[in-house]
Design a protein around this motif. Sequence first.
Motif, PDB file in Angstrom:
ATOM      1  N   MET A 117      -2.726 -13.940   4.949  1.00  0.00           N
ATOM      2  CA  MET A 117      -1.439 -14.141   5.099  1.00  0.00           C
ATOM      3  C   MET A 117      -1.074 -15.723   5.076  1.00  0.00           C
ATOM      4  O   MET A 117      -1.582 -16.688   5.374  1.00  0.00           O
ATOM      5  N   ARG A 171       1.472 -11.449   3.829  1.00  0.00           N
ATOM      6  CA  ARG A 171       2.372 -11.575   4.378  1.00  0.00           C
ATOM      7  C   ARG A 171       2.726 -12.968   3.826  1.00  0.00           C
ATOM      8  O   ARG A 171       1.347 -14.209   4.412  1.00  0.00           O
ATOM      9  N   SER A 206      11.006 -14.354   9.722  1.00  0.00           N
ATOM     10  CA  SER A 206       9.357 -14.300  10.381  1.00  0.00           C
ATOM     11  C   SER A 206      10.170 -14.560  12.232  1.00  0.00           C
ATOM     12  O   SER A 206      11.187 -15.901  11.769  1.00  0.00           O
ATOM     13  N   GLN A 241      -1.709  -6.192  12.221  1.00  0.00           N
ATOM     14  CA  GLN A 241      -0.785  -4.889  11.905  1.00  0.00           C
ATOM     15  C   GLN A 241      -1.397  -3.769  12.260  1.00  0.00           C
ATOM     16  O   GLN A 241      -2.152  -3.693  13.192  1.00  0.00           O
TER      17      GLN A 241
END
Length: 487
Positions: free
Chosen positions: A227, A250, A459, A472
């Motif tokens: 991420m 991500r 986000s 996740q």
Amino acid sequence: MTELLDQVDWQGKLYSNGWRDASGGVLDSTEPATGAVLGQVGQADAADVAAATARAAEAQPSWAEQTGPARAALIRRAAAILSDNRAEFERWLVREGGAVPGKAAFEVELVLGELWEAAALPTQPWGHLLPTSEPGRESIARRVPLGVVGVISPWNFPQILSVRAIAPALALGNAVVLKPDAQTAISGGALVARLFEAAGLPDGLLHVLPGDAEPGAALAADPSVAMIAFTGSTAVGREVGAVAGRTLKRVSLELGGNNALIVLDDADLEVASSAGAWGAFLHQGQVCMTAGRHIVLESIADEYLERLAKRAANLPVGDPHTEQVALGPLINERQLANVDRIVTETVAAGAEIRAGGNYERLFYQPTVLAGVTTTMPAFREEIFGPVAPVVVVRDEAEAVRVANDTEYGLVAAIQTGSVDRGLDLARGLRTGIVHVNDQTLNNDAYAPFGGTGASGNGSRFGSQSSWDEFTQWQWVTSRKEAHGFPF
């Protein structure tokens, strides 16, 4: 009290498995108010990033296996150490970032809030017992860490915009590689590394790699990174998103803003002009949440302009380390040139300067522009300087249309004598955040924070939102005994 940075040999080094020399050389930390060199940090390159992400990936699994209370305790220790050493953190924000002392104290308080909220995450429920369609099978969904989180933070609020990602990511079992902006590599980099080191974070779980575009691009592209949490300009955010997308990681993008402060005709103009000045001029306007467009109903526009211009003219500007001032310097010559260009072009297009509009060195006077229209640069662009463009509109419907006439969608604020009127208007605004009877600059560690459009990809930072950002879902089923199938 011995200061945190005095306890380690950090000068000219970066933090990655301890303090070590960087492959990319060294960076000077320069005080924008005076030009003085305050210190040096190591400058990372792509090789430093590759080594750091590999080590982080190696260290992360054992950290994730730690109990939630153990991870929480470490984050609480970091908060306690920061509380005891806040003067050091504030001083670096003033000298390296050009912050006035009040802004520096406000930022450190925000960091403390983020740490305490992050410390509460690991002991919350982290899964669900699910119904199942098959007898004899147990079905659960549980949150699991992403792995290695890359954080790229900017210079304007370097501590909070680093820690708001670092703290929850670590609390939820991830390792972190931080790339702070080179202009605030001590206040937003070395000090942050030292804080978590002093709290006892095991080696390999946090790497701090200051530098320019090279380490940022390497971090975004690295396949070991699950991420990227990026805070910065929209232009750079688009590049980061494009690079990170190629490895399907991500991406959380918190980008720029061109935020509207709407003043309705029933507002208390003394209060509204105070909110407008604070929203436009705090930290020299170098905030993504700055009130960049003051949209005022025509019946009260003249009085609002008069009050706002008077406030701007009375705000002292100077070196925040040695003088009692309300505004410090802009961060660099490039930013100064851009602010001056926008003001100059807007005036050439027909706007009028009611206050400010001039500068000395990096010190730009708080500026109020009247007669701004929706086609002018001061309306269309994110200024990132102490400039308040005032746009006059006929009614609420036009106020909403003008506020929404931008690619950005971070925050808006409304000043009104009627809360219900403000809430009704707020429903038409395309922003991730709206404040009624307040100004645009607000942040709570437990509230979802983020924008839409060119302000971000939707986000959210904030305590409960951190579960969605930094973990996740994993679906797990189990049977006491295995069984056969038709094939």
